[in-house]
Scaffold this active site. Structure first.
Site, PDB file in Angstrom:
ATOM      1  N   TRP A   1      -8.932   5.378  -0.250  1.00 21.53           N
ATOM      2  CA  TRP A   1      -9.551   5.918  -1.459  1.00 21.53           C
ATOM      3  C   TRP A   1      -8.655   5.561  -2.624  1.00 21.53           C
ATOM      4  O   TRP A   1      -7.516   5.102  -2.440  1.00 21.53           O
ATOM      5  CB  TRP A   1      -9.785   7.422  -1.355  1.00 21.53           C
ATOM      6  CG  TRP A   1      -8.580   8.223  -0.969  1.00 21.53           C
ATOM      7  CD1 TRP A   1      -7.527   8.567  -1.777  1.00 21.53           C
ATOM      8  CD2 TRP A   1      -8.283   8.763   0.324  1.00 21.53           C
ATOM      9  NE1 TRP A   1      -6.604   9.281  -1.068  1.00 21.53           N
ATOM     10  CE2 TRP A   1      -7.043   9.433   0.226  1.00 21.53           C
ATOM     11  CE3 TRP A   1      -8.959   8.760   1.555  1.00 21.53           C
ATOM     12  CZ2 TRP A   1      -6.459  10.077   1.312  1.00 21.53           C
ATOM     13  CZ3 TRP A   1      -8.375   9.400   2.623  1.00 21.53           C
ATOM     14  CH2 TRP A   1      -7.144  10.054   2.499  1.00 21.53           C
TER      15      TRP A   1
ATOM     16  N   CYS B   1       0.830  -1.206   0.000  1.00 18.62           N
ATOM     17  CA  CYS B   1       0.000   0.000   0.000  1.00 18.62           C
ATOM     18  C   CYS B   1       0.865   1.256   0.000  1.00 18.62           C
ATOM     19  O   CYS B   1       1.689   1.458   0.888  1.00 18.62           O
ATOM     20  CB  CYS B   1      -0.926  -0.008   1.215  1.00 18.62           C
ATOM     21  SG  CYS B   1      -1.928   1.489   1.312  1.00 18.62           S
TER      22      CYS B   1
ATOM     23  N   GLU C   1      -4.965   2.992 -10.396  1.00 21.02           N
ATOM     24  CA  GLU C   1      -5.593   1.691 -10.107  1.00 21.02           C
ATOM     25  C   GLU C   1      -6.753   1.449 -11.068  1.00 21.02           C
ATOM     26  O   GLU C   1      -6.973   0.335 -11.545  1.00 21.02           O
ATOM     27  CB  GLU C   1      -6.125   1.658  -8.667  1.00 21.02           C
ATOM     28  CG  GLU C   1      -5.054   1.718  -7.615  1.00 21.02           C
ATOM     29  CD  GLU C   1      -5.671   1.649  -6.226  1.00 21.02           C
ATOM     30  OE1 GLU C   1      -5.895   0.540  -5.732  1.00 21.02           O
ATOM     31  OE2 GLU C   1      -5.954   2.722  -5.642  1.00 21.02           O
TER      32      GLU C   1
ATOM     33  N   ARG D   1      -0.003   4.781   2.954  1.00 21.46           N
ATOM     34  CA  ARG D   1       0.045   4.516   4.392  1.00 21.46           C
ATOM     35  C   ARG D   1       0.332   5.717   5.277  1.00 21.46           C
ATOM     36  O   ARG D   1       0.307   5.589   6.502  1.00 21.46           O
ATOM     37  CB  ARG D   1       1.083   3.409   4.660  1.00 21.46           C
ATOM     38  CG  ARG D   1       0.620   2.062   4.204  1.00 21.46           C
ATOM     39  CD  ARG D   1       1.655   1.008   4.471  1.00 21.46           C
ATOM     40  NE  ARG D   1       2.602   0.843   3.375  1.00 21.46           N
ATOM     41  CZ  ARG D   1       3.711   0.125   3.444  1.00 21.46           C
ATOM     42  NH1 ARG D   1       4.038  -0.456   4.584  1.00 21.46           N
ATOM     43  NH2 ARG D   1       4.504  -0.004   2.394  1.00 21.46           N
TER      44      ARG D   1
END
Ligand code: ARG
Length: 478
Positions: free
Chosen positions: A342, A168, A347, A171
């Site tokens: 979000w 991720c 992506e 973070r």
């Protein structure tokens, strides 16, 4: 396969045999009990049937037969605010003492429990000394095979799991994760209802809130519920007779399986039909729930300059809620713990729309842009990909829905790394996931190495969960 309906096989009550008087009374008592149980199951079955019809009105969907029913338990919507350390030094009532027969999951690893408690107390001095808490937890594990996190431990554990998630890039905001403590919810309908509430609360009118809903944990005496879907909102994929796919090809097998199990897609079928949510419990088997329309917030795509882009009819859902990863804290597993942040634009724009085995939009857009697709060196792929990504960022922005771009997020991630370093912590990071799928070398995260070894708490996805999310089975509890 779902379990057999709870109505049961009445064959056992029909057997006639020579009876003594005592046996006659015993038989009468058993028969009455059988009738009562049968009635209860029938009422439950009819209640489920009502839900079928309610849910079916819009979606034409049937629920699967269950294995009996349980009442939906309502639980507090948000974790209780941190209040010092109200540690309960005895097994929590939700966890039954062991009686020999394990339900499939094994005892909590004591070293993992202790390691987590030490971490929690070290990072949260307000919680007081750790030793009494470790003693209490060890006694609780002796008695029950597991232990019950305090709300503060749970909230911290979930945030630390995000902080440790090597894939991720977002973070920096790990402390802001809102934790919904739903550990007393373990029935399929209760889990589904709270997932739908989660979608609304996380969307928050477009200003997305990072959020996790933590449902009942696995214990040695009771298996936790499982959510089959990879995310709460996913789009169906339909194989067409000519071999093409309408919708998201990633979910063709899942979609086929849902249809075999009674899900009826909307008519006409579209490229963005929201799949039903599947929640499985060991008592009820897998159950399907259509998502309420008002909980599925989507953004229609348009381009800041290319007017024809809107005619492609592309859209995407606003909130990505991953729902098939287990949250593991101090040796305790929470298999149903959907969480969201979000979106970062790539992506959607580079992967969901760009990948050849997803919506595969690059050739379509290149064509509309009039690019020379016969010559790779014209970089038509790259040029089309950029415009798709511009459309994603532009459309989310103008719709007032939180989104971030890969340049901003990359530099925020480096800020996060610096902060973690200053705090004396390692920050496990997987380069292949952190570097954005376009213009990698234009982002600072490309140009360095990272710590890679796993840390706990964390989110883990096992093979069974991956299979259920992509193939639509087999069930976790046979
Ligand atoms: N990549 C996934 C998708 O496109 C979402 C994963 C989680 N992403 C996030 N920004 N929290 O749906």
């Amino acid at each position: 396969m779902p379990g057999t309906p709870g109505l049961g096989d009445p064959g056992w009550v029909a057997r006639a045999a020579p009876l003594t008087q005592g046996a006659v009374w015993l038989t009468v008592a058993v028969l009455c009990l059988g009738v009562l149980v049968g009635l209860r199951e029938m009422v439950a079955f009819q209640a489920a049937g009502r839900r079928v019809r309610d849910g079916g009105r819009r979606w034409g969907i049937a629920r699967w037969p269950g294995r009996g029913t349980q009442r939906t338990q309502r639980a507090p919507r948000e974790a209780a605010p941190a209040t010092g350390c109200p540690v309960a030094h005895r097994p929590h009532p939700e966890v039954r003492p062991r009686s020999g027969g394990a339900a499939g999951s094994t005892e909590v690893d004591r070293a993992e429990a202790e390691e987590f408690l030490r971490m929690f107390h070290a990072e949260n001095p307000v919680a007081g000394p750790v030793e009494p808490r470790i003693d209490a937890v060890m006694r609780e594990i002796d008695a029950t095979g597991t232990y019950w996190h305090t709300p503060e431990e749970l909230a911290f554990g979930a945030r630390a799991a995000w902080r440790n998630n090597a894939r991720c890039i977002g973070r920096l905001y790990w402390r802001s994760l809102q934790v919904r403590d739903l550990r007393t919810v373990s029935d399929a309908a209760g889990v589904a209802d709270h997932c739908f509430e989660h979608l609304g609360a996380a969307f928050n009118g477009g200003k997305l809130r990072p959020m996790i809903s933590v449902f009942a944990p696995d214990t040695p005496t009771r298996r936790a519920p499982r959510i089959w879907n990879e995310q709460l909102i996913r789009y169906a994929g339909y194989e067409q007779p000519d071999g093409s796919v309408l919708g998201d090809p990633r979910y063709c097998a899942f979609t086929r399986e849902m249809m075999l199990r009674g899900w009826r897609p909307p008519l006409p079928r579209g490229a963005f039909d929201v799949l039903p949510l599947v929640v499985e419990t060991s008592e009820e088997g897998p159950q399907m729930f259509p998502l309420p329309h008002d909980k599925v917030q989507e953004v229609q795509l348009e381009h800041p300059e290319l007017a024809w882009f809107a005619d492609l009819g592309m859209r995407w859902h606003a909130v990505p809620v991953i729902s098939n990863s287990q949250l593991v804290i101090g040796g305790v597993s929470y298999p149903a713990a959907p969480f969201n942040g979000w979106y970062m634009g790539t992506e959607i724009g580079a992967r969901n729309f760009g990948d050849g085995d997803r919506y595969d939009l690059v050739p379509v857009v290149a064509e509309r842009m009039g690019l020379d697709t016969t010559d790779e060196a014209s970089l038509w792929r790259d040029r089309a990909l950029v415009e798709i990504n511009r459309a994603v960022l532009h459309s989310f922005r103008t719709s007032g829905v939180s989104i971030t771009d890969h340049h901003t997020e990359s530099s925020r991630f480096l800020t996060h790394l610096e902060r973690e370093e200053r705090a004396g912590r390692r920050c496990p990071t997987d380069w292949s996931w952190i570097v954005p799928p376009m213009s990698g070398s234009q982002t600072p995260v490309f140009h360095r190495y990272y710590d890679t070894e796993d840390q706990r708490p964390n989110f883990v996805t096992d093979d069974g969960a991956t299979r259920r999310a992509l193939q639509g089975g087999p069930p976790a509890f046979g």
